[in-house]
Design a protein around this motif. Structure first.
Motif, PDB file in Angstrom:
ATOM      1  N   ALA A  65     -10.415   4.862  -4.186  1.00 27.01           N
ATOM      2  CA  ALA A  65      -9.057   4.651  -4.687  1.00 27.01           C
ATOM      3  C   ALA A  65      -8.772   5.527  -5.900  1.00 27.01           C
ATOM      4  O   ALA A  65      -7.682   6.100  -6.020  1.00 27.01           O
ATOM      5  CB  ALA A  65      -8.848   3.180  -5.037  1.00 27.01           C
ATOM      6  N   VAL A  66      -9.741   5.664  -6.785  1.00 28.55           N
ATOM      7  CA  VAL A  66      -9.544   6.507  -7.973  1.00 28.55           C
ATOM      8  C   VAL A  66      -9.402   7.978  -7.576  1.00 28.55           C
ATOM      9  O   VAL A  66      -8.501   8.679  -8.043  1.00 28.55           O
ATOM     10  CB  VAL A  66     -10.702   6.314  -8.973  1.00 28.55           C
ATOM     11  N   VAL A  67     -10.284   8.444  -6.684  1.00 29.12           N
ATOM     12  CA  VAL A  67     -10.215   9.841  -6.242  1.00 29.12           C
ATOM     13  C   VAL A  67      -8.920  10.105  -5.496  1.00 29.12           C
ATOM     14  O   VAL A  67      -8.275  11.153  -5.690  1.00 29.12           O
ATOM     15  CB  VAL A  67     -11.449  10.194  -5.378  1.00 29.12           C
ATOM     16  N   PHE A 101       6.421   2.948  -9.423  1.00 32.62           N
ATOM     17  CA  PHE A 101       6.014   1.728 -10.107  1.00 32.62           C
ATOM     18  C   PHE A 101       5.219   0.804  -9.188  1.00 32.62           C
ATOM     19  O   PHE A 101       4.157   0.307  -9.567  1.00 32.62           O
ATOM     20  CB  PHE A 101       7.247   0.998 -10.657  1.00 32.62           C
ATOM     21  N   VAL A 102       5.713   0.588  -7.992  1.00 25.59           N
ATOM     22  CA  VAL A 102       5.026  -0.287  -7.035  1.00 25.59           C
ATOM     23  C   VAL A 102       3.682   0.314  -6.628  1.00 25.59           C
ATOM     24  O   VAL A 102       2.676  -0.391  -6.540  1.00 25.59           O
ATOM     25  CB  VAL A 102       5.923  -0.563  -5.803  1.00 25.59           C
ATOM     26  N   ALA A 103       3.648   1.620  -6.400  1.00 20.51           N
ATOM     27  CA  ALA A 103       2.386   2.267  -6.019  1.00 20.51           C
ATOM     28  C   ALA A 103       1.353   2.148  -7.134  1.00 20.51           C
ATOM     29  O   ALA A 103       0.173   1.872  -6.873  1.00 20.51           O
ATOM     30  CB  ALA A 103       2.639   3.728  -5.679  1.00 20.51           C
ATOM     31  N   ALA A 104       1.765   2.337  -8.381  1.00 20.21           N
ATOM     32  CA  ALA A 104       0.839   2.213  -9.506  1.00 20.21           C
ATOM     33  C   ALA A 104       0.354   0.775  -9.659  1.00 20.21           C
ATOM     34  O   ALA A 104      -0.830   0.531  -9.919  1.00 20.21           O
ATOM     35  CB  ALA A 104       1.518   2.686 -10.792  1.00 20.21           C
ATOM     36  N   LEU A 105       1.250  -0.170  -9.492  1.00 15.11           N
ATOM     37  CA  LEU A 105       0.886  -1.573  -9.612  1.00 15.11           C
ATOM     38  C   LEU A 105      -0.100  -1.993  -8.520  1.00 15.11           C
ATOM     39  O   LEU A 105      -1.118  -2.638  -8.802  1.00 15.11           O
ATOM     40  CB  LEU A 105       2.142  -2.446  -9.560  1.00 15.11           C
ATOM     41  N   VAL A 106       0.172  -1.599  -7.291  1.00 15.95           N
ATOM     42  CA  VAL A 106      -0.727  -1.926  -6.183  1.00 15.95           C
ATOM     43  C   VAL A 106      -2.073  -1.222  -6.347  1.00 15.95           C
ATOM     44  O   VAL A 106      -3.129  -1.816  -6.122  1.00 15.95           O
ATOM     45  CB  VAL A 106      -0.065  -1.571  -4.828  1.00 15.95           C
ATOM     46  N   GLY A 107      -2.049   0.033  -6.758  1.00 17.82           N
ATOM     47  CA  GLY A 107      -3.295   0.776  -6.966  1.00 17.82           C
ATOM     48  C   GLY A 107      -4.151   0.156  -8.051  1.00 17.82           C
ATOM     49  O   GLY A 107      -5.359  -0.028  -7.884  1.00 17.82           O
ATOM     50  N   ALA A 108      -3.545  -0.177  -9.175  1.00 20.64           N
ATOM     51  CA  ALA A 108      -4.307  -0.780 -10.273  1.00 20.64           C
ATOM     52  C   ALA A 108      -4.855  -2.146  -9.882  1.00 20.64           C
ATOM     53  O   ALA A 108      -6.015  -2.464 -10.159  1.00 20.64           O
ATOM     54  CB  ALA A 108      -3.426  -0.891 -11.513  1.00 20.64           C
ATOM     55  N   ALA A 109      -4.031  -2.942  -9.227  1.00 20.60           N
ATOM     56  CA  ALA A 109      -4.486  -4.271  -8.807  1.00 20.60           C
ATOM     57  C   ALA A 109      -5.620  -4.187  -7.789  1.00 20.60           C
ATOM     58  O   ALA A 109      -6.575  -4.970  -7.844  1.00 20.60           O
ATOM     59  CB  ALA A 109      -3.316  -5.066  -8.237  1.00 20.60           C
TER      60      ALA A 109
END
Length: 111
Positions: free
Chosen positions: A99-101, A14-22
């Protein structure tokens, strides 16, 4: 059948997804802002839709392009500052792509 949830792993994802999206959204927004600051505001041609979606007309598109060109001429920035803003914009867009790759590679290879 007993199902156990590893809550620490769930929190980590959850934290990794949140940081990545932000971070992707932030780098894209900063890149777009620097692109406009460099005098290259993106003007998008209208799309053709068959439904009742309202799009801008060719006249509105020409007017927007004219206003963007006029705003670029009024810019108080020097040519060096505009070039630096453009390089910064491309760097931010590059970081978005990286970041996307990286996220795709983590999903495909990392599990």
């Amino acid at each position: 059948m007993n199902v156990e949830i590893d809550w620490s792993a769930f929190l980590l994802v959850f934290v990794a997804a949140l940081v990545g999206a932000a971070s992707i959204v932030t780098f894209y927004a900063v890149g777009l802002r620097l692109l406009v600051r460099s005098g290259r505001s993106p003007v998008v041609s209208p799309a053709e839709f068959t439904d009742a979606i309202t799009v801008i007309t060719e006249k509105d598109l020409r007017r927007a392009a004219k206003q963007a060109a006029k705003a670029a001429k009024k810019s108080p920035l020097s040519e060096g500052q505009k070039t630096l803003s453009l390089v910064g914009a491309y760097a931010c867009f590059g970081l978005c792509a990286v970041a996307v790759v990286a996220g795709i590679l983590i999903i495909v290879v990392g599990h």
